[in-house]
Design a protein around this motif. Sequence first.
Motif, PDB file in Angstrom:
ATOM      1  N   ILE A 199     -17.735   1.618   7.664  1.00 49.28           N
ATOM      2  CA  ILE A 199     -16.632   2.448   7.546  1.00 49.28           C
ATOM      3  C   ILE A 199     -15.652   2.078   8.547  1.00 49.28           C
ATOM      4  CG2 ILE A 199     -15.823   4.744   7.483  1.00 49.28           C
ATOM      5  CD1 ILE A 199     -17.202   3.615   4.794  1.00 49.28           C
ATOM      6  N   PRO A 200     -16.320   2.148   9.926  1.00 51.57           N
ATOM      7  CA  PRO A 200     -15.262   1.793  10.958  1.00 51.57           C
ATOM      8  C   PRO A 200     -14.451   0.668  10.861  1.00 51.57           C
ATOM      9  CG  PRO A 200     -17.451   2.266  11.894  1.00 51.57           C
ATOM     10  CD  PRO A 200     -17.620   2.176  10.392  1.00 51.57           C
ATOM     11  N   ALA A 201     -15.063  -0.480  10.313  1.00 52.62           N
ATOM     12  CA  ALA A 201     -14.362  -1.671  10.064  1.00 52.62           C
ATOM     13  C   ALA A 201     -13.392  -1.529   9.162  1.00 52.62           C
ATOM     14  CB  ALA A 201     -15.085  -2.847   9.946  1.00 52.62           C
ATOM     15  N   PHE A 202     -13.644  -0.869   8.064  1.00 50.22           N
ATOM     16  CA  PHE A 202     -12.720  -0.525   6.820  1.00 50.22           C
ATOM     17  C   PHE A 202     -11.490   0.198   7.264  1.00 50.22           C
ATOM     18  CE2 PHE A 202     -11.333   2.617   3.735  1.00 50.22           C
ATOM     19  CZ  PHE A 202     -10.774   1.826   2.899  1.00 50.22           C
ATOM     20  N   LEU A 203     -11.701   1.395   8.045  1.00 48.41           N
ATOM     21  CA  LEU A 203     -10.688   1.967   8.719  1.00 48.41           C
ATOM     22  C   LEU A 203      -9.722   1.299   9.587  1.00 48.41           C
ATOM     23  CD1 LEU A 203     -12.653   5.308   9.623  1.00 48.41           C
ATOM     24  CD2 LEU A 203     -11.026   4.942   7.622  1.00 48.41           C
ATOM     25  N   ILE A 204     -10.201   0.305  10.253  1.00 50.73           N
ATOM     26  CA  ILE A 204      -9.356  -0.369  11.291  1.00 50.73           C
ATOM     27  C   ILE A 204      -8.776  -1.375  10.215  1.00 50.73           C
ATOM     28  CG2 ILE A 204      -9.270  -2.318  12.606  1.00 50.73           C
ATOM     29  CD1 ILE A 204     -11.951  -1.406  13.999  1.00 50.73           C
ATOM     30  N   TYR A 205      -9.077  -1.757   9.284  1.00 48.45           N
ATOM     31  CA  TYR A 205      -8.381  -2.580   8.115  1.00 48.45           C
ATOM     32  C   TYR A 205      -7.029  -1.887   7.474  1.00 48.45           C
ATOM     33  CZ  TYR A 205      -7.207  -4.952   4.004  1.00 48.45           C
ATOM     34  OH  TYR A 205      -6.428  -5.864   2.826  1.00 48.45           O
ATOM     35  N   THR A 206      -7.566  -0.572   7.263  1.00 52.48           N
ATOM     36  CA  THR A 206      -6.639   0.230   6.489  1.00 52.48           C
ATOM     37  C   THR A 206      -5.471   0.376   7.457  1.00 52.48           C
ATOM     38  OG1 THR A 206      -8.209   1.212   5.085  1.00 52.48           O
ATOM     39  CG2 THR A 206      -6.387   2.470   5.554  1.00 52.48           C
ATOM     40  N   GLN A 207      -5.666   0.935   8.909  1.00 53.39           N
ATOM     41  CA  GLN A 207      -4.601   0.970   9.632  1.00 53.39           C
ATOM     42  C   GLN A 207      -3.854  -0.341   9.820  1.00 53.39           C
ATOM     43  OE1 GLN A 207      -6.842   2.945  12.929  1.00 53.39           O
ATOM     44  NE2 GLN A 207      -5.184   4.211  12.762  1.00 53.39           N
ATOM     45  N   GLN A 208      -4.624  -1.617   9.867  1.00 51.64           N
ATOM     46  CA  GLN A 208      -3.783  -2.713   9.928  1.00 51.64           C
ATOM     47  C   GLN A 208      -2.712  -3.039   8.738  1.00 51.64           C
ATOM     48  OE1 GLN A 208      -6.780  -5.569  10.276  1.00 51.64           O
ATOM     49  NE2 GLN A 208      -6.996  -5.195  12.787  1.00 51.64           N
ATOM     50  N   LEU A 209      -3.287  -2.531   7.621  1.00 53.06           N
ATOM     51  CA  LEU A 209      -2.434  -2.610   6.391  1.00 53.06           C
ATOM     52  C   LEU A 209      -1.113  -1.791   6.521  1.00 53.06           C
ATOM     53  CD1 LEU A 209      -2.450  -4.243   3.778  1.00 53.06           C
ATOM     54  CD2 LEU A 209      -3.831  -2.466   2.812  1.00 53.06           C
ATOM     55  N   CYS A 210      -1.425  -0.402   6.869  1.00 51.83           N
ATOM     56  CA  CYS A 210      -0.400   0.445   7.079  1.00 51.83           C
ATOM     57  C   CYS A 210       0.496  -0.079   8.145  1.00 51.83           C
ATOM     58  CB  CYS A 210      -1.118   1.664   7.773  1.00 51.83           C
ATOM     59  SG  CYS A 210      -1.970   2.878   6.675  1.00 51.83           S
ATOM     60  N   THR A 211       0.455  -0.391   9.217  1.00 52.87           N
ATOM     61  CA  THR A 211       1.005  -0.919  10.350  1.00 52.87           C
ATOM     62  C   THR A 211       1.747  -2.269   9.698  1.00 52.87           C
ATOM     63  OG1 THR A 211      -0.396  -0.402  12.044  1.00 52.87           O
ATOM     64  CG2 THR A 211       1.246  -2.099  12.411  1.00 52.87           C
ATOM     65  N   TYR A 212       1.338  -3.284   8.718  1.00 49.45           N
ATOM     66  CA  TYR A 212       1.908  -4.325   8.290  1.00 49.45           C
ATOM     67  C   TYR A 212       3.290  -3.738   7.377  1.00 49.45           C
ATOM     68  CZ  TYR A 212       3.308  -8.051   5.295  1.00 49.45           C
ATOM     69  OH  TYR A 212       3.863  -9.050   4.508  1.00 49.45           O
ATOM     70  N   ARG A 263       4.693  -0.802   7.309  1.00 49.97           N
ATOM     71  CA  ARG A 263       5.688  -0.093   8.294  1.00 49.97           C
ATOM     72  C   ARG A 263       6.560  -1.144   9.075  1.00 49.97           C
ATOM     73  NH1 ARG A 263       2.379   3.097  10.141  1.00 49.97           N
ATOM     74  NH2 ARG A 263       1.617   1.879  12.173  1.00 49.97           N
ATOM     75  N   GLU A 264       6.036  -2.012   9.357  1.00 47.19           N
ATOM     76  CA  GLU A 264       6.564  -3.188  10.253  1.00 47.19           C
ATOM     77  C   GLU A 264       7.334  -4.449   9.504  1.00 47.19           C
ATOM     78  OE1 GLU A 264       3.905  -4.907  13.078  1.00 47.19           O
ATOM     79  OE2 GLU A 264       3.908  -3.000  14.232  1.00 47.19           O
ATOM     80  N   ASN A 265       7.008  -4.365   8.063  1.00 50.38           N
ATOM     81  CA  ASN A 265       7.417  -5.428   7.188  1.00 50.38           C
ATOM     82  C   ASN A 265       8.051  -4.760   5.780  1.00 50.38           C
ATOM     83  OD1 ASN A 265       6.897  -8.051   8.765  1.00 50.38           O
ATOM     84  ND2 ASN A 265       5.005  -6.988   8.690  1.00 50.38           N
ATOM     85  N   PRO A 266       8.756  -3.760   5.843  1.00 48.70           N
ATOM     86  CA  PRO A 266       9.133  -3.328   4.567  1.00 48.70           C
ATOM     87  C   PRO A 266       9.750  -3.852   3.579  1.00 48.70           C
ATOM     88  CG  PRO A 266      10.537  -2.292   6.556  1.00 48.70           C
ATOM     89  CD  PRO A 266       9.499  -3.308   7.089  1.00 48.70           C
ATOM     90  N   ASP A 267      10.777  -4.984   4.258  1.00 49.69           N
ATOM     91  CA  ASP A 267      11.437  -5.874   3.277  1.00 49.69           C
ATOM     92  C   ASP A 267      10.545  -6.586   2.491  1.00 49.69           C
ATOM     93  OD1 ASP A 267      13.885  -4.916   4.038  1.00 49.69           O
ATOM     94  OD2 ASP A 267      14.349  -6.221   5.567  1.00 49.69           O
ATOM     95  N   GLU A 268       9.353  -7.349   3.308  1.00 49.54           N
ATOM     96  CA  GLU A 268       8.488  -8.186   2.691  1.00 49.54           C
ATOM     97  C   GLU A 268       7.699  -7.301   1.505  1.00 49.54           C
ATOM     98  OE1 GLU A 268       8.198 -11.421   3.171  1.00 49.54           O
ATOM     99  OE2 GLU A 268       9.907 -11.333   4.496  1.00 49.54           O
ATOM    100  N   VAL A 269       7.360  -6.078   1.881  1.00 49.55           N
ATOM    101  CA  VAL A 269       6.760  -5.498   0.614  1.00 49.55           C
ATOM    102  C   VAL A 269       7.615  -5.063  -0.409  1.00 49.55           C
ATOM    103  CG1 VAL A 269       5.582  -3.301   0.284  1.00 49.55           C
ATOM    104  CG2 VAL A 269       5.238  -4.401   2.491  1.00 49.55           C
TER     105      VAL A 269
END
Length: 125
Positions: A24-37, A39-45
């Motif tokens: 779970i800790p690594a999964f939560l880190i990954y989820t936050q990284q995905l959220c950050t991506y 937020r920082e790359n809305p045009d790409e999404v």
Amino acid sequence: MQPLKALNNVQKARLLHALLMHEIPAFLIYTQQLCTYMRENPDEVRKVWVNQLFGVDFWFGLADEADRKIKRYGKQLEKSSAVFSDQLFDGYGALYLNHCLTTYTEQGKHNDPKFKIAVELLFNP
């Protein structure tokens, strides 16, 4: 215990956490990284967001909500199956977290091979 078909997303997440808490800790880190991506790359999404069930802005909202909850509950999400499942897998948020679980395992980010099997069994029947 109820049959698998009868379990809702909260119950499935609680079971996943209880069985494989060490992932779970690594999964939560990954989820936050995905959220950050997102937020920082809305045009790409937005470029790749084609023929989806929901609008991209709704998806951004789900990602932001997941990120806020991970920041708010932090270590409690890692330690408690109830907090993990109730906070992240209730309501529409489960759609986003299911996506995170699926991409996390598809990309091979997990350490325990049983985690991918459990995600498949519980969330991708």
